[in-house]
Design a protein around this motif. Structure first.
Motif, short mmCIF file in Angstrom:
data_model
loop_
_atom_site.label_atom_id
_atom_site.label_comp_id
_atom_site.label_asym_id
_atom_site.label_seq_id
_atom_site.Cartn_x
_atom_site.Cartn_y
_atom_site.Cartn_z
N ALA A 68 -4.64 10.34 3.61
CA ALA A 68 -5.75 9.41 3.80
C ALA A 68 -5.84 8.95 5.25
O ALA A 68 -4.84 8.93 5.97
N VAL A 69 -7.06 8.57 5.64
CA VAL A 69 -7.31 8.05 6.97
C VAL A 69 -8.43 7.01 6.86
O VAL A 69 -9.35 7.17 6.05
N GLY A 83 0.45 9.10 4.24
CA GLY A 83 0.76 10.40 3.69
C GLY A 83 1.94 10.47 2.74
O GLY A 83 2.49 9.45 2.31
N ASP A 84 2.33 11.71 2.46
CA ASP A 84 3.41 12.00 1.52
C ASP A 84 4.78 11.57 2.04
O ASP A 84 5.75 11.61 1.28
N ASP A 85 4.87 11.18 3.30
CA ASP A 85 6.15 10.69 3.82
C ASP A 85 6.33 9.19 3.55
O ASP A 85 7.23 8.56 4.09
N SER A 86 5.46 8.63 2.71
CA SER A 86 5.50 7.23 2.30
C SER A 86 5.17 6.27 3.43
O SER A 86 5.48 5.08 3.35
N VAL A 114 2.11 7.75 -0.15
CA VAL A 114 0.86 6.97 -0.11
C VAL A 114 -0.29 7.93 -0.38
O VAL A 114 -0.52 8.89 0.38
N ASN A 115 -0.99 7.70 -1.49
CA ASN A 115 -2.06 8.59 -1.91
C ASN A 115 -3.42 8.25 -1.31
O ASN A 115 -4.25 9.13 -1.12
N ALA A 130 -2.38 2.76 -1.80
CA ALA A 130 -2.04 3.10 -3.18
C ALA A 130 -0.90 4.11 -3.15
O ALA A 130 -0.96 5.11 -2.43
N PHE A 131 0.16 3.81 -3.90
CA PHE A 131 1.29 4.72 -4.03
C PHE A 131 1.89 4.55 -5.42
O PHE A 131 1.83 3.46 -6.00
#
Length: 140
Positions: A68-69, A83-86, A114-115, A130-131
């Motif tokens: 996301a951005v 991102g996927d690295d939280s 983080v989605n 959101a995660f």
């Protein structure tokens, strides 16, 4: 957008290896700038539509793919990536035309990937992420 009349459309950017772009976001204060990232990318590309084909800068900082951005609604030079690295990273792009942007100005580590994220337009000091099964609001 009318595909029968392609004279009214312009391709301003194509990825070097024709990798698909996953998301894009217009800058809310300076409508000449767009942010985008590729599928499974660790970098966010900042584009200036007045200078097609050449990214203004690329933001790294993530260790796993970006999801996301979001541009700050109150500032033309602040953007958040997640991102996927939280991680949720906030960047200051004030100097991007003079030098590359190396590091974020703020970093938040979530409990999971983080989605999605959203920067509040009515409360510009707040970013929501959101995660996992949670939605969290961060004061920036």
């Amino acid at each position: 957008f009318d595909q029968r009349n392609l004279e009214d459309s312009t391709i301003i950017y194509e990825t070097p290896n024709l990798e698909p772009l996953l998301r894009l976001e217009w800058n809310k204060q300076d409508h000449n700038y767009l942010a985008t990232f590729k599928v499974d990318s660790l970098t966010t590309t900042i584009l200036d539509i007045r200078v097609p084909s050449m990214p203004v800068t690329e933001l790294g900082g993530h260790h796993n793919p970006i999801n996301a951005v979001a541009w700050a609604p109150h500032s033309s030079c602040h953007i958040c990536t997640a991102g996927d690295d939280s991680q949720a990273l906030i960047w200051d792009l004030t100097q991007m035309s003079k030098r590359s942007v190396e590091d974020p100005i703020l970093a938040y580590n979530a409990e999971a990937e983080v989605n999605n994220l959203q920067w509040s337009s009515s409360q510009p000091d707040w970013v929501s992420i959101a995660f996992a099964n949670k939605l969290q609001i961060l004061r920036v």
